[in-house]
Design a protein around this motif. Structure first.
Motif, short mmCIF file in Angstrom:
data_model
loop_
_atom_site.label_atom_id
_atom_site.label_comp_id
_atom_site.label_asym_id
_atom_site.label_seq_id
_atom_site.Cartn_x
_atom_site.Cartn_y
_atom_site.Cartn_z
N GLU A 299 0.86 -1.18 0.00
CA GLU A 299 0.00 0.00 0.00
C GLU A 299 0.91 1.24 0.00
O GLU A 299 1.87 1.32 0.76
CB GLU A 299 -0.89 0.02 1.24
N VAL A 300 0.62 2.17 -0.88
CA VAL A 300 1.49 3.35 -0.98
C VAL A 300 1.13 4.34 0.13
O VAL A 300 0.01 4.85 0.19
CB VAL A 300 1.34 4.01 -2.37
N SER A 301 2.07 4.56 1.01
CA SER A 301 1.86 5.54 2.08
C SER A 301 2.74 6.77 1.91
O SER A 301 2.70 7.70 2.69
CB SER A 301 2.15 4.89 3.45
N TYR A 302 3.56 6.71 0.84
CA TYR A 302 4.49 7.82 0.58
C TYR A 302 3.70 9.02 0.07
O TYR A 302 2.96 8.92 -0.91
CB TYR A 302 5.54 7.36 -0.42
N GLU A 303 3.82 10.14 0.74
CA GLU A 303 3.08 11.35 0.36
C GLU A 303 4.03 12.37 -0.25
O GLU A 303 5.14 12.59 0.25
CB GLU A 303 2.38 11.95 1.57
N ILE A 304 3.57 13.01 -1.33
CA ILE A 304 4.35 14.05 -2.00
C ILE A 304 3.53 15.33 -1.96
O ILE A 304 2.39 15.36 -2.44
CB ILE A 304 4.65 13.66 -3.46
N PRO A 305 4.06 16.35 -1.41
CA PRO A 305 3.33 17.62 -1.38
C PRO A 305 2.92 18.05 -2.79
O PRO A 305 3.74 18.07 -3.70
CB PRO A 305 4.33 18.61 -0.75
N GLY A 306 1.64 18.37 -2.93
CA GLY A 306 1.15 18.86 -4.21
C GLY A 306 0.74 17.75 -5.18
O GLY A 306 0.35 18.05 -6.31
N TYR A 307 0.81 16.47 -4.78
CA TYR A 307 0.48 15.37 -5.66
C TYR A 307 -0.44 14.39 -4.92
O TYR A 307 -0.27 14.13 -3.73
CB TYR A 307 1.72 14.61 -6.12
N ALA A 516 -3.86 -7.32 -13.12
CA ALA A 516 -3.82 -5.92 -13.57
C ALA A 516 -3.34 -5.02 -12.44
O ALA A 516 -3.71 -5.19 -11.28
CB ALA A 516 -5.20 -5.48 -14.04
N ALA A 517 -2.47 -4.06 -12.82
CA ALA A 517 -2.00 -3.04 -11.86
C ALA A 517 -2.18 -1.67 -12.49
O ALA A 517 -1.99 -1.50 -13.70
CB ALA A 517 -0.53 -3.27 -11.50
N VAL A 518 -2.56 -0.69 -11.67
CA VAL A 518 -2.77 0.69 -12.14
C VAL A 518 -2.14 1.64 -11.12
O VAL A 518 -2.31 1.48 -9.91
CB VAL A 518 -4.27 1.02 -12.27
N VAL A 519 -1.39 2.62 -11.63
CA VAL A 519 -0.83 3.69 -10.80
C VAL A 519 -1.29 5.02 -11.40
O VAL A 519 -1.09 5.27 -12.59
CB VAL A 519 0.71 3.64 -10.75
N VAL A 520 -1.93 5.85 -10.57
CA VAL A 520 -2.43 7.15 -11.03
C VAL A 520 -1.79 8.24 -10.16
O VAL A 520 -1.88 8.20 -8.93
CB VAL A 520 -3.96 7.23 -10.95
N ILE A 521 -1.13 9.22 -10.81
CA ILE A 521 -0.48 10.34 -10.11
C ILE A 521 -1.04 11.64 -10.67
O ILE A 521 -1.00 11.85 -11.89
CB ILE A 521 1.04 10.29 -10.29
N GLN A 522 -1.55 12.47 -9.81
CA GLN A 522 -2.20 13.71 -10.26
C GLN A 522 -1.55 14.92 -9.57
O GLN A 522 -1.29 14.91 -8.37
CB GLN A 522 -3.68 13.67 -9.92
N VAL A 523 -1.28 15.99 -10.38
CA VAL A 523 -0.70 17.24 -9.84
C VAL A 523 -1.83 18.06 -9.21
O VAL A 523 -2.83 18.36 -9.86
CB VAL A 523 -0.01 18.06 -10.96
N LYS A 524 -1.65 18.42 -7.94
CA LYS A 524 -2.69 19.18 -7.25
C LYS A 524 -2.49 20.68 -7.36
O LYS A 524 -3.46 21.44 -7.41
CB LYS A 524 -2.71 18.79 -5.76
N LYS A 525 -1.23 21.16 -7.36
CA LYS A 525 -1.00 22.60 -7.33
C LYS A 525 0.15 22.94 -8.27
O LYS A 525 0.85 22.07 -8.77
CB LYS A 525 -0.69 23.07 -5.92
N GLU A 526 0.31 24.24 -8.46
CA GLU A 526 1.36 24.72 -9.35
C GLU A 526 2.73 24.40 -8.75
O GLU A 526 3.06 24.84 -7.65
CB GLU A 526 1.25 26.24 -9.52
N PRO A 527 3.56 23.58 -9.45
CA PRO A 527 4.89 23.27 -8.92
C PRO A 527 5.75 24.52 -8.93
O PRO A 527 5.56 25.43 -9.72
CB PRO A 527 5.44 22.23 -9.90
N THR A 528 6.69 24.55 -8.02
CA THR A 528 7.68 25.63 -7.96
C THR A 528 8.83 25.29 -8.88
O THR A 528 9.51 24.29 -8.68
CB THR A 528 8.19 25.82 -6.53
N ARG A 529 9.03 26.11 -9.94
CA ARG A 529 10.06 25.77 -10.90
C ARG A 529 11.38 26.44 -10.49
O ARG A 529 11.46 27.63 -10.39
CB ARG A 529 9.66 26.24 -12.30
N LYS A 530 12.33 25.65 -10.22
CA LYS A 530 13.65 26.13 -9.82
C LYS A 530 14.70 25.43 -10.65
O LYS A 530 14.47 24.37 -11.20
CB LYS A 530 13.90 25.86 -8.34
N THR A 531 15.85 26.04 -10.67
CA THR A 531 17.00 25.37 -11.28
C THR A 531 17.89 24.85 -10.18
O THR A 531 17.93 25.40 -9.08
CB THR A 531 17.79 26.36 -12.16
N ARG A 532 18.57 23.79 -10.44
CA ARG A 532 19.44 23.18 -9.44
C ARG A 532 20.70 24.01 -9.29
O ARG A 532 21.22 24.53 -10.24
CB ARG A 532 19.80 21.76 -9.84
#
Length: 532
Positions: A299-307, A516-532
């Motif tokens: 079960e995926v418990s890993y949380e990503i801010p904004g996703y 059958a396996a399905v993975v769905v990832i959705q962007v919730k908010k505007e990502p912060t675009r930065k350069t490394r």
């Protein structure tokens, strides 16, 4: 006086006509031989039996002998002459006669009684001749049929005795009336024991050891008319016990009535033991594979801010072997997320082990260098060196989502196409060339990348979705995946994953033919675009 005499003679003639008619109907003629006068008289029926016209000529003993079949003539003459010479009261004999007009051979039965004078000398012989040709033919046919039956019975018994399987014949009371040597050996019966006693000495049980009701014995079921009754049973006798597969079939007479049952039994003790050991091995492997797969499909418990992330895994059948579909979501640090989905060829423990190896390799190389093309190239080299048997080949799609840049970079190793549904409803494919992993090392994988915007949704899947089908040619396909996404623009990742599985199963008439396996990832908010 003359009238009375006439009437008496007329009555006598009527009586003779009735007698002749009766003899004709009964095929029974009479004769009389006056030994003093040497005169022989035949009734009309005797002439007919001999194939002559009634009273065609004066009857003589020589004419009688001449009508007899040449092979029987001497014995008939000796029988009559001997009875007279020896002073017997009667004699009887059966012999053949040959009709001169047609040459037809007929069988007759003769009986004679001798009349004596006051001194005891035989002076007359009175006899009867009966045509018994039809009866004789019936007897001969019956004898031939009996001989043929005995011959066939002997052949059948020889055949049954030659069979390696145990064969037994039961009567309508369920008692053994015939059993070959193989059956007696299987039951462990001592030599010479009556079959009736054997019938009372055996008992049947289920393979689990529960007593089998007598009415459920295969023989009893066959006696009730079951065309072919089969069962695997445990049998117990005072001399031995074992496990057999019994086939019982009713034996019917010409009218269709059941007159018995024939059974064929085969000792399956070794087969049962082999199946038991195989089941133990299967269950042990299944438990190991199940534990592995639960670890590999977490079960995926890993949380990503904004996703938002949703994952689904569904086996084709609840009781099926563990499949080879897998997915993984993991943190790569510095705002990067690894997303993996794949499918190993095969099922069971070998597939689960291969999944573990592939998942570990891709994770490990991603931690060292997160570029998807590099990860897939190194993982392929490592997996190609590993001898994995039938589960050697696998497909995989690996993507790295950079939440700081708002971008996804990906590489495909022969896997199903991954879809992006943009926030405006546009459908795009994440497509790069790349072959399946674990076959040949040295292949350099390419990678692609896309920018992500709020509301964009990434949908990753295995071929259990795209190859769902009600028939071999009506696949669900990638186009129906796109059509589904077009019709569900406002749904969450959870709803998309559930709905896609439901749509694929509905297309496949209610059940999937592959995991059958399905993975769905959705962007919730505007990502912060930065350069490394």
């Amino acid at each position: 006086v003359a009238l009375a005499k006439f009437q008496a003679e007329e009555a006598l003639r009527k009586s003779e006509r009735r007698l002749n008619r009766s003899q004709e109907i009964a095929h029974l003629g009479s004769w009389e031989l006056d030994l003093v006068k040497d005169e022989l008289t035949w009734s009309d029926e005797v002439y007919r039996i001999f194939g002559l016209q009634p009273q065609e000529f004066a009857a003589t003993y020589e004419a009688f002998l001449d009508a007899i079949h040449s092979d029987d003539r001497a014995s008939v003459d000796a029988a009559y002459s001997g009875s007279v010479r020896e002073g017997k009261s009667t004699y009887e004999i059966q012999h053949r006669v040959v009709r001169k007009s047609t040459g037809e051979v007929r069988w007759v039965h003769e009986r004679c009684e001798h009349i004596r004078d006051e001194s005891g000398n035989i002076i007359r012989s009175i006899g009867m001749v009966m045509d018994i040709t039809d009866r004789k033919r019936s007897e001969q046919e019956l004898e031939l049929a009996h001989a043929e039956t005995e011959r066939r019975a002997a052949e059948l018994e020889t055949f049954i005795e030659s069979m390696g399987d145990a064969v037994a014949l039961f009567d309508v009371q369920g008692k053994i009336v015939l059993a070959n040597d193989a059956a007696m050996r299987m039951l462990g019966a001592p030599a010479g024991i009556p079959l009736g006693e054997v019938s009372q000495k055996y008992r049947l049980y289920t393979t689990d050891g529960d007593p089998l009701p007598v009415e459920m014995y295969p023989t009893r079921r066959a006696l009730r008319g079951e065309k072919r009754s089969e069962a695997r049973c445990k049998f117990v006798t005072p001399w031995t016990e074992g496990v057999v597969h019994i086939t019982a079939s009713p034996v019917r007479d010409t009218a269709g009535g059941i007159v018995g049952v024939v059974t064929i039994s085969r000792d399956v003790r070794e087969q049962v033991e082999f199946e038991r050991q195989r089941e133990e091995v299967y269950q042990r492997e299944h438990r190991i594979a199940d534990i592995l797969q639960k670890a590999l499909i977490p079960e995926v418990s890993y949380e990503i801010p904004g996703y938002d992330i949703a994952v689904r895994y569904e086996p084709a059948l609840k009781e099926a072997e563990v499949g080879g579909d897998f997915y993984d979501i993991f943190d790569l640090g510095e705002g990067r997320m690894g997303a993996l989905i794949g499918d190993v060829v095969g099922k069971g423990l070998p597939a689960a082990i291969r999944v573990a190896a592939a998942r570990h390799a891709i994770r490990s190389y991603a931690y060292l260098d997160p570029r998807p093309s590099r990860v897939m190239t190194l993982a392929n080299d490592a997996l190609s060196r590993d001898e994995a048997g039938d589960a050697s080949m696998l497909t995989a799609f690996f993507a790295v989502i950079d939440t700081r840049l708002g971008a996804v970079t990906y590489a495909n190793g022969g896997h199903e196409t991954t879809i992006i549904r943009r926030s405006d409803g546009t459908i795009e494919e994440l497509s790069t060339d790349g072959r399946a992993l674990g076959v040949f090392e040295g292949f350099i994988y390419s990678e692609g990348s896309e920018l992500l915007r709020p509301g964009d949704t990434i949908v990753m899947m295995t071929d259990g979705i795209t190859e769902a089908r009600p028939s071999p040619i009506a696949l669900f396909g990638i186009e129906r995946v796109k059509d589904y996404l077009n019709r569900t623009r406002q749904t969450s990742p959870e709803e998309i994953a559930d709905g896609l599985l439901k749509a694929a199963k509905k297309h496949a008439a209610g059940s999937l033919s592959d995991d059958a396996a399905v993975v769905v990832i959705q962007v919730k908010k505007e990502p912060t675009r930065k350069t490394r």
